[in-house]
Design a protein around this motif. Structure first.
Motif, PDB file in Angstrom:
ATOM      1  N   ALA A  46     -11.197   4.273  -1.479  1.00  0.00           N
ATOM      2  CA  ALA A  46     -10.853   4.995  -2.577  1.00  0.00           C
ATOM      3  C   ALA A  46     -10.096   4.245  -3.784  1.00  0.00           C
ATOM      4  O   ALA A  46     -10.579   4.335  -4.823  1.00  0.00           O
ATOM      5  CB  ALA A  46      -9.744   6.020  -1.945  1.00  0.00           C
ATOM      6  N   GLY A  47      -9.023   3.421  -3.380  1.00  0.00           N
ATOM      7  CA  GLY A  47      -8.375   2.699  -4.342  1.00  0.00           C
ATOM      8  C   GLY A  47      -7.306   1.914  -3.694  1.00  0.00           C
ATOM      9  O   GLY A  47      -6.898   2.056  -2.357  1.00  0.00           O
ATOM     10  N   ALA A  48      -6.742   1.089  -4.520  1.00  0.00           N
ATOM     11  CA  ALA A  48      -5.888  -0.002  -3.956  1.00  0.00           C
ATOM     12  C   ALA A  48      -4.729  -0.560  -4.965  1.00  0.00           C
ATOM     13  O   ALA A  48      -5.446  -0.597  -6.131  1.00  0.00           O
ATOM     14  CB  ALA A  48      -6.480  -1.189  -3.156  1.00  0.00           C
ATOM     15  N   VAL A  49      -3.599  -0.883  -4.462  1.00  0.00           N
ATOM     16  CA  VAL A  49      -2.808  -1.812  -5.113  1.00  0.00           C
ATOM     17  C   VAL A  49      -2.562  -2.967  -4.521  1.00  0.00           C
ATOM     18  O   VAL A  49      -2.191  -2.998  -3.216  1.00  0.00           O
ATOM     19  CB  VAL A  49      -1.564  -1.026  -5.560  1.00  0.00           C
ATOM     20  CG1 VAL A  49      -0.226  -2.070  -6.336  1.00  0.00           C
ATOM     21  CG2 VAL A  49      -1.546   0.043  -6.171  1.00  0.00           C
ATOM     22  N   THR A  77      -0.588   0.612 -10.625  1.00  0.00           N
ATOM     23  CA  THR A  77       0.343  -0.383  -9.824  1.00  0.00           C
ATOM     24  C   THR A  77       1.537   0.062  -9.484  1.00  0.00           C
ATOM     25  O   THR A  77       2.148  -0.557  -8.530  1.00  0.00           O
ATOM     26  CB  THR A  77       0.464  -1.820 -10.859  1.00  0.00           C
ATOM     27  OG1 THR A  77       1.203  -1.301 -11.801  1.00  0.00           O
ATOM     28  CG2 THR A  77      -0.780  -2.347 -11.287  1.00  0.00           C
ATOM     29  N   ASP A  78       2.010   1.356  -9.994  1.00  0.00           N
ATOM     30  CA  ASP A  78       3.194   1.850  -9.608  1.00  0.00           C
ATOM     31  C   ASP A  78       3.014   2.901  -8.496  1.00  0.00           C
ATOM     32  O   ASP A  78       4.199   3.904  -8.152  1.00  0.00           O
ATOM     33  CB  ASP A  78       4.301   2.287 -10.758  1.00  0.00           C
ATOM     34  CG  ASP A  78       3.765   3.417 -11.479  1.00  0.00           C
ATOM     35  OD1 ASP A  78       2.554   3.705 -11.283  1.00  0.00           O
ATOM     36  OD2 ASP A  78       4.542   4.033 -12.185  1.00  0.00           O
ATOM     37  N   SER A 279       6.912   3.853  -0.110  1.00  0.00           N
ATOM     38  CA  SER A 279       7.147   2.434  -0.911  1.00  0.00           C
ATOM     39  C   SER A 279       6.386   2.187  -2.081  1.00  0.00           C
ATOM     40  O   SER A 279       5.064   2.788  -1.810  1.00  0.00           O
ATOM     41  CB  SER A 279       7.728   1.305  -0.250  1.00  0.00           C
ATOM     42  OG  SER A 279       8.356   0.207  -1.035  1.00  0.00           O
ATOM     43  N   THR A 280       6.625   0.904  -2.749  1.00  0.00           N
ATOM     44  CA  THR A 280       5.698   0.517  -3.636  1.00  0.00           C
ATOM     45  C   THR A 280       5.509  -0.915  -3.584  1.00  0.00           C
ATOM     46  O   THR A 280       6.288  -1.581  -3.033  1.00  0.00           O
ATOM     47  CB  THR A 280       6.117   0.657  -5.209  1.00  0.00           C
ATOM     48  OG1 THR A 280       7.449   0.179  -5.288  1.00  0.00           O
ATOM     49  CG2 THR A 280       6.242   2.317  -5.520  1.00  0.00           C
ATOM     50  N   ALA A 281       4.279  -1.631  -4.416  1.00  0.00           N
ATOM     51  CA  ALA A 281       4.139  -2.905  -4.109  1.00  0.00           C
ATOM     52  C   ALA A 281       5.258  -3.677  -4.639  1.00  0.00           C
ATOM     53  O   ALA A 281       5.898  -4.681  -4.148  1.00  0.00           O
ATOM     54  CB  ALA A 281       2.907  -3.356  -4.915  1.00  0.00           C
ATOM     55  N   ASP A 282       5.911  -3.179  -5.774  1.00  0.00           N
ATOM     56  CA  ASP A 282       7.078  -3.891  -6.522  1.00  0.00           C
ATOM     57  C   ASP A 282       8.120  -3.954  -5.538  1.00  0.00           C
ATOM     58  O   ASP A 282       8.822  -5.063  -5.476  1.00  0.00           O
ATOM     59  CB  ASP A 282       7.378  -3.480  -7.826  1.00  0.00           C
ATOM     60  CG  ASP A 282       6.529  -4.042  -8.936  1.00  0.00           C
ATOM     61  OD1 ASP A 282       5.702  -5.174  -8.884  1.00  0.00           O
ATOM     62  OD2 ASP A 282       6.225  -3.124  -9.840  1.00  0.00           O
ATOM     63  N   ILE A 356       0.498  -8.279  -0.852  1.00  0.00           N
ATOM     64  CA  ILE A 356       0.783  -7.099  -0.554  1.00  0.00           C
ATOM     65  C   ILE A 356      -0.530  -6.215  -0.845  1.00  0.00           C
ATOM     66  O   ILE A 356      -0.903  -6.283  -1.943  1.00  0.00           O
ATOM     67  CB  ILE A 356       1.953  -6.436  -1.459  1.00  0.00           C
ATOM     68  CG1 ILE A 356       3.284  -7.147  -1.311  1.00  0.00           C
ATOM     69  CG2 ILE A 356       2.334  -4.863  -1.183  1.00  0.00           C
ATOM     70  CD1 ILE A 356       4.129  -7.416  -0.339  1.00  0.00           C
ATOM     71  N   PHE A 357      -0.985  -5.194   0.133  1.00  0.00           N
ATOM     72  CA  PHE A 357      -2.022  -4.813  -0.116  1.00  0.00           C
ATOM     73  C   PHE A 357      -1.661  -3.179   0.397  1.00  0.00           C
ATOM     74  O   PHE A 357      -1.506  -2.960   1.323  1.00  0.00           O
ATOM     75  CB  PHE A 357      -3.201  -5.298   0.907  1.00  0.00           C
ATOM     76  CG  PHE A 357      -4.578  -4.697   0.910  1.00  0.00           C
ATOM     77  CD1 PHE A 357      -5.512  -4.997  -0.328  1.00  0.00           C
ATOM     78  CD2 PHE A 357      -5.009  -3.684   1.810  1.00  0.00           C
ATOM     79  CE1 PHE A 357      -6.630  -4.361  -0.333  1.00  0.00           C
ATOM     80  CE2 PHE A 357      -6.339  -3.431   1.833  1.00  0.00           C
ATOM     81  CZ  PHE A 357      -7.242  -3.375   0.714  1.00  0.00           C
ATOM     82  N   LEU A 358      -1.984  -2.173  -0.786  1.00  0.00           N
ATOM     83  CA  LEU A 358      -1.482  -0.935  -0.448  1.00  0.00           C
ATOM     84  C   LEU A 358      -2.717   0.051  -0.522  1.00  0.00           C
ATOM     85  O   LEU A 358      -3.265   0.291  -1.784  1.00  0.00           O
ATOM     86  CB  LEU A 358      -0.242  -0.438  -1.568  1.00  0.00           C
ATOM     87  CG  LEU A 358       1.090  -1.121  -1.212  1.00  0.00           C
ATOM     88  CD1 LEU A 358       2.155  -0.644  -1.919  1.00  0.00           C
ATOM     89  CD2 LEU A 358       1.476  -1.306   0.435  1.00  0.00           C
TER      90      LEU A 358
END
Length: 388
Positions: A46-49, A77-78, A279-282, A356-358
């Motif tokens: 579907a999608g990734a950050v 990205t957030d 959480s987020t990648a950052d 990091i792979f979200l």
């Protein structure tokens, strides 16, 4: 949805990942996006950050595909994600802070801190009509609950229909009533119950609710402002939707986070040390940078180097194929953890690279599972340099 999918893909790729600017590598990298775009185009992702960093800085930050496929909302990205079992590494880090402070010892029995565990039993024999119990050869230890070698099962029978209903105190009592699966220290079985017990130790020893301890000692100091058990309404607007393979296993369909109770911002939900965090990648990269820097970041020490080494060295029996430390998977100098919906963080101590792979996937159709490997391959080709 499929009729306009190609157009949606083009729109998402343009809006979610602005071109890198000269001298600003944190804005993204086209080679990483190009490695993941085919998975979006084939409806298997579907999608990734994604985020790549070293000890000091972010090297690449990218988003591809959709946060919401049905509405054509491009991934940003957030975006916020349920990181599930990546929470285990954070819980283990918090407990090791108490080890550094001399308030907890890894080889102490759990019952020293939680007296109710004095009554722990081991299932010596199981059959359809009975379970034969005996005392284990030694009480389970703090080290064993952090390394999945205690014999505690994945969860207790009362942790249903979701995993976020019981206060830690009540959850711990339910684990005492659940027989161990094997003699402590002799094998490995992945156990949410063990890490949840570690969370209970944190709040008993510190005299602070577990979730407050994380906030005060990790999240605020590390500026992990989006890491929480209870996303706010504003944060939920950035939550990536969850997907699973459709009935034909050729595409995606929407799903929910089945392990958690809705609404997700309901504060009556209980904090789950083994897998409840969002959480987020950052946010995650700052946590990982602290670990890669031997427990220190931006002039502040969180953990001793000795505690980082203890967490990231193998603790499981050599006879077992699972190589696990204390709250971290560990193998050949690479430390990390994944989550139930396919999120992943990895620290390569040999190359000094953090990845990091979200995503939010309860399984993948087609070759979607290979998207993580494609990201790692692209990131390593671009940035990995062996450390001296």
């Amino acid at each position: 949805m499929k009729t306009n999918f190609a157009a949606l893909v083009c729109s998402a790729l343009l809006l979610s990942a602005p071109p890198a600017q000269a001298g600003d590598p944190s804005q993204g990298n086209s080679r990483i996006r190009e490695a993941l775009e085919p998975f979006v185009e084939s409806h298997s992702l579907a999608g990734a950050v994604t985020l790549v960093a070293d000890k000091q800085q972010v090297l690449s930050r990218d988003a591809v595909g959709f946060a919401d496929v049905e509405h054509g909302t491009p991934m940003q990205t957030d975006a916020l994600f349920w990181i599930a079992s990546q929470s285990k590494s954070i819980t283990a880090t918090a407990l090791m802070m108490l080890v550094d402070a001399g308030k907890v010892k890894l080889d102490d029995p759990v019952e020293k801190y939680l007296p109710e565990f004095h009554e722990q039993w081991l299932a010596a024999e199981r059959a359809a009509d009975h379970v034969l119990l005996k005392r284990p050869k030694h009480p389970i230890t703090v080290r064993e609950i952090l390394s999945h070698t205690s014999g505690l099962p994945p969860k207790s029978l009362v942790e249903q229909p979701t995993l976020d209903l019981l206060p830690l105190r009540v959850g711990a009592l339910s684990y005492v009533a659940t027989p161990l699966d094997f003699e402590p220290g002799t094998s490995y079985r992945y156990s949410n119950a063990g890490i949840n017990t570690a969370g209970r130790i944190i709040e008993v020893v510190s005299g602070t609710p577990y979730e407050d301890f994380l906030q005060q000692r990790l999240f605020w100091p590390l500026d992990m402002k989006d890491t929480t058990f209870w996303p706010t309404r504003e944060q939920l607007k950035r939550l990536a939707e969850s997907y699973k393979p459709d009935a034909m296993k050729t595409g995606l369909e929407h799903t929910t986070i089945s392990q958690l109770k809705y609404p997700l911002d309901d504060r009556s939900r209980q904090p789950m040390p083994a897998g409840g965090l969002f959480s987020t990648a950052d946010d995650l990269v700052r946590f990982c940078q602290m670990i890669l820097n031997n427990g220190e970041l931006n002039g502040r020490r969180y953990l001793s180097p000795e505690s980082v080494r203890e967490m990231t060295r193998r603790q499981t029996p050599e006879s077992n194929r699972n190589s696990y430390g204390l709250g971290w998977s560990t193998h050949d100098g690479i430390w990390g953890h994944g989550g139930a919906y396919a999120t992943n963080m990895s620290i390569n101590s040999k190359t000094g690279l953090i990845t990091i792979f979200l995503v939010q996937h309860q399984g993948f159709p087609g070759n979607g599972k290979q998207s993580l490997g494609a990201f790692h391959k692209a990131a390593e080709a671009l940035f990995a340099h062996p450390q001296n």
